[in-house]
Design a protein around this motif. Structure first.
Motif, PDB file in Angstrom:
ATOM      1  N   THR A 154      -4.939   0.194  -7.197  1.00 48.35           N
ATOM      2  CA  THR A 154      -4.391   0.249  -5.843  1.00 48.35           C
ATOM      3  C   THR A 154      -5.299   1.006  -4.894  1.00 48.35           C
ATOM      4  N   THR A 208       0.819  -1.214   0.000  1.00 44.96           N
ATOM      5  CA  THR A 208       0.000   0.000   0.000  1.00 44.96           C
ATOM      6  C   THR A 208       0.852   1.264   0.000  1.00 44.96           C
ATOM      7  N   ASN A 234      -4.760   2.844  -0.851  1.00 44.68           N
ATOM      8  CA  ASN A 234      -5.686   2.144   0.028  1.00 44.68           C
ATOM      9  C   ASN A 234      -5.516   0.631  -0.014  1.00 44.68           C
ATOM     10  N   GLN A 235      -5.055   0.119  -1.137  1.00 43.83           N
ATOM     11  CA  GLN A 235      -4.968  -1.323  -1.328  1.00 43.83           C
ATOM     12  C   GLN A 235      -3.602  -1.704  -1.888  1.00 43.83           C
ATOM     13  N   ASN A 236      -3.236  -2.975  -1.727  1.00 47.35           N
ATOM     14  CA  ASN A 236      -2.033  -3.492  -2.361  1.00 47.35           C
ATOM     15  C   ASN A 236      -2.155  -3.393  -3.876  1.00 47.35           C
TER      16      ASN A 236
END
Length: 302
Positions: free
Chosen positions: A168, A136, A255-257
């Motif tokens: 992402t 992240t 916020n996300q991988n």
């Protein structure tokens, strides 16, 4: 079962497509070839359907993955990617342990290829997703104050369904990240968001069906709105819809991988093949002829 194909030393004549493009290289993933002379590891790891055995595959003397060897390993069954190794030297491997989410490289004993080179099949009806774990914070430069470049070799199926290639962020609450998608069978959409639910940048190019190679330049702090995202399709600069910017670029965590093949929750999948995806935290567009010409030769792109 040992099928590692990097025994011995490749001839000195081998030159990696990215050898002169190391500045700012953040991730270099290829299903079908070695991209750097300095890289001496495996290219992919494959699981076969017959008994779920996995094997690493390296490269032949010319840098290509041996498609026949991959097909032979899988026998009459299917083969799926569990890992696409990052060749940048930073160890950001794309992985997937859930078998139903793994992209396919062999179908009923036949290698899936682009121009005779091994590639990976993604399906919107059975969503596939490769991810860089714990990333992240890794790719925050993509929606930050500096410049970044993405080069990708893809084949897009001519379907009306929405297709998410890379992502992402989760578009919920504070959004930080990128989205590259085909919202219909008529356009490619790239969005870079930061600090709010308002897109910092977005751009649409019409008529992208079956485009094989894209280069994207993000420059979110550019004083000229139209230059904050530039796109090239198959080496040609694109006339695009207007960029929009209502936020301030900032180097903040996503916020996300990083995910390749679908959205963050594997809800909307890409539909087509993904052969290569390379990311720089620098402007590499002055050197486009180097990596684009190499991709055209190897992958047979237009």
């Amino acid at each position: 079962m040992g099928l590692l194909l990097l025994m011995g030393h490749p001839p000195s004549s081998f030159t990696g497509a990215l050898d002169s493009l190391g500045t700012g290289l953040e991730s270099a993933w290829s299903v079908g070839r070695r991209l750097l002379t300095s890289y001496t590891g495996n290219i992919i790891r494959v699981r076969r359907s017959s008994d779920n055995t996995e094997s690493n595959f390296g490269y032949l003397a010319n840098g290509a993955v041996d498609t026949a060897a991959v097909a032979s390993f899988c026998g009459a069954g299917d083969g799926f990617l569990t890992t696409i190794y990052d060749q940048s030297g930073l160890g950001r491997n794309l992985t997937q342990t859930t078998t139903s989410r793994q992209p396919q490289v062999v179908s009923s004993g036949l290698a899936i290829t682009q121009n005779g080179r091994l590639t990976a099949q993604y399906s919107a009806s059975s969503v596939k997703l490769m991810q860089v774990a714990s990333s992240t914070a890794t790719y925050k430069f993509l929606h930050g104050t500096g410049k970044s470049t993405i080069n990708m070799v893809v084949g897009v199926n001519d379907t009306a369904a929405a297709k998410v290639l890379a992502r992402t962020n989760n578009f919920s609450g504070t959004e930080n990240g990128i989205l590259i998608s085909w919202p219909s069978n008529e356009s490619v959409y790239a969005q870079f968001t930061t600090n709010s639910t308002i897109p910092a940048l977005r751009n649409i190019v019409a008529g992208s069906i079956n485009a094989q190679m894209w280069t994207l330049l993000s420059d979110l702090s550019n004083a000229t709105l139209g230059n904050r995202l530039l796109m090239w399709k198959d080496t040609a600069v694109q006339s695009v819809g207007a960029n929009t910017s209502n936020g301030t670029a900032a180097d903040v965590n996503a916020n996300q991988n990083f995910g390749l093949g679908s959205d963050f929750a594997a809800g909307t999948g890409f539909d087509g093949t993904v052969s290569e995806f390379v990311v720089w935290s620098t402007d590499q567009t002055a050197s486009r002829t180097v990596f684009e010409s190499s991709a055209k030769t190897f992958w047979g792109t237009p």
